[in-house]
Design an enzyme around this catalytic site. Structure first.
Site, PDB file in Angstrom:
ATOM      1  N   LEU A   1      39.289  68.582  67.260  1.00 26.93           N
ATOM      2  CA  LEU A   1      40.533  68.787  68.035  1.00 26.93           C
ATOM      3  C   LEU A   1      40.659  68.833  69.465  1.00 26.93           C
ATOM      4  CD1 LEU A   1      43.822  69.436  68.156  1.00 26.93           C
ATOM      5  CD2 LEU A   1      43.217  71.825  67.850  1.00 26.93           C
ATOM      6  N   SER A   2      40.803  67.745  70.186  1.00 30.21           N
ATOM      7  CA  SER A   2      40.821  67.548  71.637  1.00 30.21           C
ATOM      8  C   SER A   2      41.610  68.919  72.370  1.00 30.21           C
ATOM      9  CB  SER A   2      41.165  66.582  72.303  1.00 30.21           C
ATOM     10  OG  SER A   2      40.528  65.317  71.717  1.00 30.21           O
ATOM     11  N   ASP A   3      41.049  69.311  73.559  1.00 29.18           N
ATOM     12  CA  ASP A   3      41.618  70.287  74.353  1.00 29.18           C
ATOM     13  C   ASP A   3      42.861  69.930  74.931  1.00 29.18           C
ATOM     14  OD1 ASP A   3      41.753  69.963  77.676  1.00 29.18           O
ATOM     15  OD2 ASP A   3      40.234  68.733  76.753  1.00 29.18           O
TER      16      ASP A   3
END
Length: 332
Positions: A172-174
């Site tokens: 899950l990307s920032d």
């Protein structure tokens, strides 16, 4: 605008930081060992649609879709009861307590302000539609470790934004990076978008709150199949996902796409994606070598006459695009 791979977009006011990161060092090493993710058989490049998507047709999707002139906001508040119901409907067990849930929600306003400050600095002003989309989508719902079947919602809305592993080599990307790419796409209510690399499903969900239809493709089968179950419990009926190789895009969507966004790094832009891009459309793609510095986010635009133009945007660090990208030579 390159960011050290061990550093993420941290301080809310640090608007001079412009690199985007989609995986931390530990996750990078894990993913590097998984360059051949589990895939189904059949279809172009070994792509296999998820069973829940196999019967879907473009005509049915178009009939169910509708243009919303405003950002799609939830009809009821995100509560502990709604969280539990949505987790059960998406077949994801969890051990989160109500107290933890309340602590997560208490952190959200500060994270939203962090996003606004960042976008104000990067673009001059945060797009109100992007901000409303972040308000609308409950990020804690997307924090989940699929390999171990455990909710990691307690990590949501962290003060120092960073990517989080979700299992099977995916992340899950920032949230600052996702906000940046969403505003860079400049989504409109009539748009049809395609994301290559579903991951947690958060990016495609963000886009779906603004655009007419949000399509997304995931090559890692256990991630694609599990995440494919999370949209309906939230009422996101304009998100359409499948398991497949994003190198080939989604040619069955014959109208093409206004925006195609890759959330994985490629060595070059796949030719088929340009063919599926509408005139006036935008392809946003990280280009570079897997697990190396020097990756750059490129923005390709297609003119009305079909001519494609490109520009370099920011330095980035993403996990690699797998499948045909790793086996096909770059076209001459």
């Amino acid at each position: 605008m390159t960011l050290n791979r061990r550093t993420l977009l941290t301080a809310a006011g640090a608007v001079s930081l412009t690199g985007l990161a989609a995986c931390d060092e530990q996750t990078m090493k894990s993913v590097q060992a998984r360059l051949n993710p589990t895939q189904g058989s059949g279809g172009a490049g070994g792509a296999a649609p998820a069973s829940t998507q196999a019967a879907a047709t473009q005509a049915a999707v178009s009939e169910a879709s509708a243009v919303s002139t405003t950002v799609r906001m939830p009809t009821e508040p995100w509560t502990w009861a709604r969280f539990n119901a949505a987790m059960a409907a998406s077949e994801r067990p969890h051990a989160l307590s109500e107290a933890q849930f309340n602590e997560i929600q208490a952190r959200k306003p500060a994270a939203i302000q962090r996003i606004k400050t960042y976008l104000d600095g990067r673009f001059g002003a945060a797009d109100p539609a992007v901000m409303q989309a972040f308000e609308s989508v409950p990020r804690d719902f997307y924090h989940y470790a699929y390999a171990s079947q455990a909710s990691t919602a307690y990590q949501a809305y962290e003060a120092n934004p960073k990517p989080w592993a979700i299992g099977h080599g995916s992340v899950l990307s920032d949230y600052l990076g996702q906000a940046y790419m969403t505003q860079l796409a400049a989504p409109k209510p009539t748009d049809v978008t395609l994301e290559i690399g579903t991951g947690s499903g958060f990016q495609s969900s963000l886009l779906s709150r603004i655009v007419r239809d949000s399509y997304t493709i995931e090559i890692i089968q256990p991630i694609g199949e599990a995440v494919g179950k999370i949209f309906q419990p939230l009422g996101y009926d304009n998100v359409h996902g499948k398991v497949g190789d994003g190198y080939f895009g989604w040619p069955e969507v014959t109208e093409g796409f206004d925006t195609i966004m890759l959330t994985c790094v490629a060595q070059y832009a796949p030719p088929e994606l340009f063919r599926q891009l509408k005139p006036g459309g935008k392809l946003i793609i990280p280009i570079g070598q897997p697990f190396r510095r020097g990756q750059v986010l490129y923005v390709y635009t297609k003119d009305a006459d079909g001519r494609v133009r490109s520009r370099r945007d920011v330095g980035v660090f993403f996990i690699p695009m797998t499948g045909a990208m790793q086996t096909r030579p770059q076209p001459a």
